[in-house]
Design a protein around this motif. Structure first.
Motif, PDB file in Angstrom:
ATOM      1  N   HIS A  98       0.856  -1.183   0.000  1.00 27.45           N
ATOM      2  CA  HIS A  98       0.000   0.000   0.000  1.00 27.45           C
ATOM      3  C   HIS A  98       0.900   1.243   0.000  1.00 27.45           C
ATOM      4  CE1 HIS A  98      -3.435  -2.575   0.561  1.00 27.45           C
ATOM      5  NE2 HIS A  98      -2.791  -3.167   1.562  1.00 27.45           N
ATOM      6  N   TRP A  99       1.353   1.606  -1.191  1.00 30.07           N
ATOM      7  CA  TRP A  99       2.355   2.661  -1.333  1.00 30.07           C
ATOM      8  C   TRP A  99       1.868   4.002  -0.800  1.00 30.07           C
ATOM      9  CZ3 TRP A  99       5.709  -0.752  -1.891  1.00 30.07           C
ATOM     10  CH2 TRP A  99       5.713  -1.728  -2.879  1.00 30.07           C
ATOM     11  N   ASN A 100       0.557   4.237  -0.737  1.00 34.21           N
ATOM     12  CA  ASN A 100       0.040   5.520  -0.259  1.00 34.21           C
ATOM     13  C   ASN A 100       0.105   5.672   1.257  1.00 34.21           C
ATOM     14  OD1 ASN A 100      -0.838   7.208  -2.571  1.00 34.21           O
ATOM     15  ND2 ASN A 100      -1.994   5.351  -3.067  1.00 34.21           N
ATOM     16  N   THR A 101       0.536   4.621   1.979  1.00 36.57           N
ATOM     17  CA  THR A 101       0.681   4.734   3.434  1.00 36.57           C
ATOM     18  C   THR A 101       2.048   5.281   3.824  1.00 36.57           C
ATOM     19  OG1 THR A 101       1.476   2.459   3.652  1.00 36.57           O
ATOM     20  CG2 THR A 101      -0.920   2.824   3.835  1.00 36.57           C
ATOM     21  N   LEU A 102       2.898   5.597   2.828  1.00 33.23           N
ATOM     22  CA  LEU A 102       4.252   6.099   3.068  1.00 33.23           C
ATOM     23  C   LEU A 102       4.356   7.570   2.682  1.00 33.23           C
ATOM     24  CD1 LEU A 102       6.125   3.164   1.280  1.00 33.23           C
ATOM     25  CD2 LEU A 102       5.726   3.378   3.733  1.00 33.23           C
ATOM     26  N   PHE A 103       5.386   8.258   3.230  1.00 36.27           N
ATOM     27  CA  PHE A 103       5.732   9.578   2.710  1.00 36.27           C
ATOM     28  C   PHE A 103       6.913   9.408   1.761  1.00 36.27           C
ATOM     29  CE2 PHE A 103       8.106   9.322   6.750  1.00 36.27           C
ATOM     30  CZ  PHE A 103       9.382   9.731   6.384  1.00 36.27           C
ATOM     31  N   TYR A 104       7.070  10.360   0.821  1.00 31.49           N
ATOM     32  CA  TYR A 104       8.059  10.222  -0.247  1.00 31.49           C
ATOM     33  C   TYR A 104       8.955  11.446  -0.360  1.00 31.49           C
ATOM     34  CZ  TYR A 104       5.512   6.159  -1.824  1.00 31.49           C
ATOM     35  OH  TYR A 104       4.929   4.923  -1.880  1.00 31.49           O
ATOM     36  N   ILE A 105      10.251  11.182  -0.453  1.00 25.54           N
ATOM     37  CA  ILE A 105      11.251  12.191  -0.797  1.00 25.54           C
ATOM     38  C   ILE A 105      11.877  11.666  -2.084  1.00 25.54           C
ATOM     39  CG2 ILE A 105      13.401  13.329  -0.132  1.00 25.54           C
ATOM     40  CD1 ILE A 105      11.483  11.761   2.591  1.00 25.54           C
ATOM     41  N   THR A 165       7.186  14.543  11.384  1.00 26.61           N
ATOM     42  CA  THR A 165       7.908  15.285  10.348  1.00 26.61           C
ATOM     43  C   THR A 165       7.662  14.719   8.958  1.00 26.61           C
ATOM     44  OG1 THR A 165       9.844  13.889  10.798  1.00 26.61           O
ATOM     45  CG2 THR A 165       9.772  16.046  11.875  1.00 26.61           C
ATOM     46  N   GLY A 166       7.099  13.544   8.866  1.00 30.28           N
ATOM     47  CA  GLY A 166       6.811  12.888   7.586  1.00 30.28           C
ATOM     48  C   GLY A 166       5.356  13.016   7.197  1.00 30.28           C
ATOM     49  N   GLU A 167       4.847  14.241   7.223  1.00 27.30           N
ATOM     50  CA  GLU A 167       3.456  14.527   6.834  1.00 27.30           C
ATOM     51  C   GLU A 167       2.450  13.752   7.678  1.00 27.30           C
ATOM     52  OE1 GLU A 167       3.710  13.580   2.622  1.00 27.30           O
ATOM     53  OE2 GLU A 167       4.293  15.645   2.171  1.00 27.30           O
ATOM     54  N   ILE A 173      10.093   6.804   2.232  1.00 26.90           N
ATOM     55  CA  ILE A 173      11.201   6.338   1.395  1.00 26.90           C
ATOM     56  C   ILE A 173      11.790   7.512   0.628  1.00 26.90           C
ATOM     57  CG2 ILE A 173       9.727   5.710  -0.571  1.00 26.90           C
ATOM     58  CD1 ILE A 173      11.603   3.137  -0.722  1.00 26.90           C
ATOM     59  N   LEU A 174      13.112   7.503   0.516  1.00 29.02           N
ATOM     60  CA  LEU A 174      13.839   8.520  -0.243  1.00 29.02           C
ATOM     61  C   LEU A 174      14.447   7.838  -1.458  1.00 29.02           C
ATOM     62  CD1 LEU A 174      16.272  11.184   1.069  1.00 29.02           C
ATOM     63  CD2 LEU A 174      17.015   9.629  -0.719  1.00 29.02           C
ATOM     64  N   PHE A 175      14.230   8.441  -2.628  1.00 24.53           N
ATOM     65  CA  PHE A 175      14.859   7.968  -3.863  1.00 24.53           C
ATOM     66  C   PHE A 175      15.760   9.065  -4.410  1.00 24.53           C
ATOM     67  CE2 PHE A 175      11.076   5.117  -4.440  1.00 24.53           C
ATOM     68  CZ  PHE A 175      11.784   3.923  -4.459  1.00 24.53           C
ATOM     69  N   VAL A 186      16.618   5.015   0.540  1.00 25.31           N
ATOM     70  CA  VAL A 186      16.771   5.088   1.991  1.00 25.31           C
ATOM     71  C   VAL A 186      15.385   5.075   2.618  1.00 25.31           C
ATOM     72  CG1 VAL A 186      17.697   6.395   3.946  1.00 25.31           C
ATOM     73  CG2 VAL A 186      18.840   6.527   1.720  1.00 25.31           C
ATOM     74  N   ILE A 187      15.148   4.108   3.496  1.00 27.39           N
ATOM     75  CA  ILE A 187      13.907   4.120   4.254  1.00 27.39           C
ATOM     76  C   ILE A 187      14.109   5.059   5.436  1.00 27.39           C
ATOM     77  CG2 ILE A 187      12.302   2.752   5.638  1.00 27.39           C
ATOM     78  CD1 ILE A 187      12.979   0.379   3.878  1.00 27.39           C
ATOM     79  N   ARG A 188      13.095   5.892   5.682  1.00 27.73           N
ATOM     80  CA  ARG A 188      13.173   6.857   6.775  1.00 27.73           C
ATOM     81  C   ARG A 188      11.973   6.701   7.683  1.00 27.73           C
ATOM     82  NH1 ARG A 188      16.680  11.178   6.403  1.00 27.73           N
ATOM     83  NH2 ARG A 188      18.048  10.976   4.645  1.00 27.73           N
ATOM     84  N   ARG A 189      12.239   6.888   8.960  1.00 22.17           N
ATOM     85  CA  ARG A 189      11.171   6.928   9.939  1.00 22.17           C
ATOM     86  C   ARG A 189      11.095   8.359  10.433  1.00 22.17           C
ATOM     87  NH1 ARG A 189       8.550   2.953  12.040  1.00 22.17           N
ATOM     88  NH2 ARG A 189      10.076   1.362  11.467  1.00 22.17           N
ATOM     89  N   SER A 190       9.906   8.922  10.428  1.00 25.10           N
ATOM     90  CA  SER A 190       9.749  10.298  10.870  1.00 25.10           C
ATOM     91  C   SER A 190       9.746  10.340  12.395  1.00 25.10           C
ATOM     92  CB  SER A 190       8.454  10.904  10.305  1.00 25.10           C
ATOM     93  OG  SER A 190       7.345  10.149  10.711  1.00 25.10           O
ATOM     94  N   VAL A 191       9.865  11.525  12.946  1.00 24.38           N
ATOM     95  CA  VAL A 191       9.810  11.692  14.403  1.00 24.38           C
ATOM     96  C   VAL A 191       8.589  12.523  14.765  1.00 24.38           C
ATOM     97  CG1 VAL A 191      12.322  11.495  14.660  1.00 24.38           C
ATOM     98  CG2 VAL A 191      11.286  13.748  14.413  1.00 24.38           C
TER      99      VAL A 191
END
Length: 196
Positions: A98-105, A165-167, A173-175, A186-191
């Motif tokens: 479910h790609w829409n459950t992530l934030f994207y950079i 911080t991730g909306e 995920i960062l591409f 890079v997978i990122r976890r927001s704070v």
């Protein structure tokens, strides 16, 4: 990136195109471990990271020469990214579908790359809002682009009262795309954004 700026040339139109596409930008980030939250304010946590070079892609070819950095951009870059994005996401994130459950950079190589990625993953339009904003305001600044996007996402999340911080989302995920065609993931976890 002044090393890639060149005067227009009648014999090398790709230099003119490159100068029109790429912009200057500088950014820095401090990466640490085990932050002391009484004095430090982490913005994102890095989870796993990987880099892949797409075999025989030759989408972006860069060479350092006496005149600075020269590069050739293939029209196939968009297609290579579109053809491989679902595989990269599956390899990086495993069972998450479910790609829409992530934030994207997403490194904003251009509007067509962002649009192609949206279409292939079935993303909602606002998912690449930070990437589009940085592209429209600053252009493609090569590597610094993703750090500008991280900062834009952080600021917008705070202004809109999001929980993280991730909306407002936990995982993202960062591409980054580069010569070869290479892909940094890079997978990122927001704070959690502190209030008060």
């Amino acid at each position: 990136m002044t090393s890639s700026f060149h005067a227009p040339s009648d014999t090398h139109l790709d230099i003119l195109v490159g100068s029109a596409i790429f912009a200057d930008g500088a950014a820095e980030v401090i990466v640490g471990a085990d932050p002391d939250t009484s004095t430090e304010r982490p913005l994102f946590h890095l989870v796993p990271a990987s880099q892949t070079i797409i075999p025989e892609s030759n989408g972006i070819v860069g060479q350092t020469r006496e005149m600075g950095l020269t590069y050739y951009l293939s029209k196939s870059v968009l297609q290579v990214i579109a053809d491989n994005i679902v595989e990269w996401m599956t390899e990086t994130l495993g069972i998450i579908k479910h790609w829409n459950t992530l934030f994207y950079i997403v490194h904003p190589g251009g509007p067509t790359i962002l649009q192609g990625l949206e279409e292939k993953l079935g993303l909602e339009k606002q998912k690449l809002r930070a990437s589009r904003h940085v592209l429209s305001e600053y252009g493609n600044m090569w590597s610094p682009s993703v750090l500008f996007i991280l900062d834009e996402m952080r600021k917008t999340s705070m202004e809109e009262g999001k929980a993280t911080t991730g909306e407002g989302l936990d995982l993202g995920i960062l591409f980054g795309f580069g010569p070869g065609l290479s892909v940094d993931t890079v997978i990122r976890r927001s704070v959690v954004i502190p209030r008060g």
